[in-house]
Design a protein around this motif. Sequence first.
Motif, mmCIF file in Angstrom:
data_model
loop_
_atom_site.group_PDB
_atom_site.id
_atom_site.type_symbol
_atom_site.label_atom_id
_atom_site.label_comp_id
_atom_site.label_asym_id
_atom_site.label_seq_id
_atom_site.Cartn_x
_atom_site.Cartn_y
_atom_site.Cartn_z
ATOM 1 N N LEU A 23 32.417 38.264 48.834
ATOM 2 C CA LEU A 23 31.598 38.293 47.623
ATOM 3 C C LEU A 23 30.139 38.244 48.050
ATOM 4 C CD1 LEU A 23 30.999 38.022 44.552
ATOM 5 C CD2 LEU A 23 31.278 35.543 44.829
ATOM 6 N N ILE A 24 29.367 39.239 47.637
ATOM 7 C CA ILE A 24 27.937 39.293 47.928
ATOM 8 C C ILE A 24 27.198 39.114 46.610
ATOM 9 C CG2 ILE A 24 26.061 40.672 48.899
ATOM 10 C CD1 ILE A 24 28.164 42.221 50.486
ATOM 11 N N LEU A 25 26.307 38.142 46.537
ATOM 12 C CA LEU A 25 25.627 37.899 45.270
ATOM 13 C C LEU A 25 24.194 37.453 45.486
ATOM 14 C CD1 LEU A 25 26.943 34.562 43.689
ATOM 15 C CD2 LEU A 25 27.270 35.169 46.054
ATOM 16 N N GLY A 26 23.388 37.704 44.464
ATOM 17 C CA GLY A 26 21.973 37.365 44.480
ATOM 18 C C GLY A 26 21.300 38.019 43.293
ATOM 19 N N GLN A 27 20.017 37.782 43.132
ATOM 20 C CA GLN A 27 19.281 38.477 42.083
ATOM 21 C C GLN A 27 19.243 39.971 42.398
ATOM 22 O OE1 GLN A 27 15.428 36.749 41.371
ATOM 23 N NE2 GLN A 27 16.242 34.667 41.194
#
Length: 432
Positions: A23-27
Amino acid sequence: MANVVLEFKVSAGDSEPQSRPVLILGQQNHLQDVCWSQIKGKLQPAVSKETWKAALGALNPNPTDSCPLYLNQAVVAALPSRVSRHNSPASAHFLFRLIRSCLPGGNNRCIVVVCERSDVFASACAIARAFPLFTRRSAASRRTEKKHVTVEFVVVDGLVFPFFFLQCLSNAADGVRLAARIVDTPCNEMNTDHFLDEIKAVGSDLGITPVIIRGEELKQRGFGGIYGVGKAAEHPPALAVLSHTPDGATQNIAWVGKGIVYDTGGLSIKGKTTMPGMKRDCGGAAAILGAFKATIKQVRQQPGGLYSNTAGGHRDHFFHHSASFYLYSPTLQNLEFGGCFFQDRENAQSSCAGLFIGSHLGFDWPGVWVHVDIASPVHAGERATGFGVALLMALFGQASDDSMLNQVSPLGAPSNKSEGQMERDCKRRRLV
């Protein structure tokens, strides 16, 4: 989630999504700034650069959004780019929700958080909250193998993420999960006897023998309030103290947490809808215990132990750090200082408790003290949050030489303000 081993790494290494879901997440703007070379090792060959770019273009966070990259084994998710003035820029609450809803299944998984360096600490604590330790599900109790979740931070503001930050994140995460587990555990498994066992276990881990005053000894030594509230219980009340005393300490830092392991309401008996959740009233003591363990483990890794940097950078102000826990078992008495005199009780208990503390310290006492009521944020729905651990580590971060805690600490930081200005500015009141 209870059998998850959480590990923070500078680099989680390369692996295909089929063997290690990711899972890759960020703004959204941060995700778009990431170079393909920084994340391709976790996606190829299943996900191409074109697919990655197309997924980023499809994201429309309102306030969040996610897009699968490869079946259900690789996902990219976007955090809100703006938050209200009441929330952290890290959007930690949304980060927690995205992990709970979007993280692929499996025994070996990876989370990549793309953020600014200033948001790393808050994000790590939010990730820890997403993996609670307490469960009584029958299937979980039969499962013996451990699941591994590896967390990597990709810092986008050009600053290097140093290796020694990882231990701070790991200690903070362990403290958050410990506090949440204590609050989640029902009273039949977390009465004052069990809570003292938790305190002793932390003391053993840190090489500290707790001072415990319990039962009739509380009355004999003048702790009538603690004794009076819990004296009718099967498991007697207790006051436990853990202390870390480095050589050359010149100032004290004391954390005190209230741990009512079950609050019936006493004379103001609680109803059937509120009483089942009153195991959570031990959240203050749980937060203190988790924060004490995390902080002392962290500062002991620094030369000189727990201390504050002066404006000139000299390490010459050492601190004695102690944590106290006062524990009550269920009782039908309600001698606790409370807000039964107020018609609007929205903030009455907190106000009364603060006044009670101030009056006993003495209104002319020259020291600095803060009372924080965390009864509400220690849980969200039916789950504990571990709230309080990160708060304490950050508030008192300037009392250590740890660069990450110094970075996140909003109070006690070096300032050009005069002492008079500092006294008038309650938001930057020096705690250390």
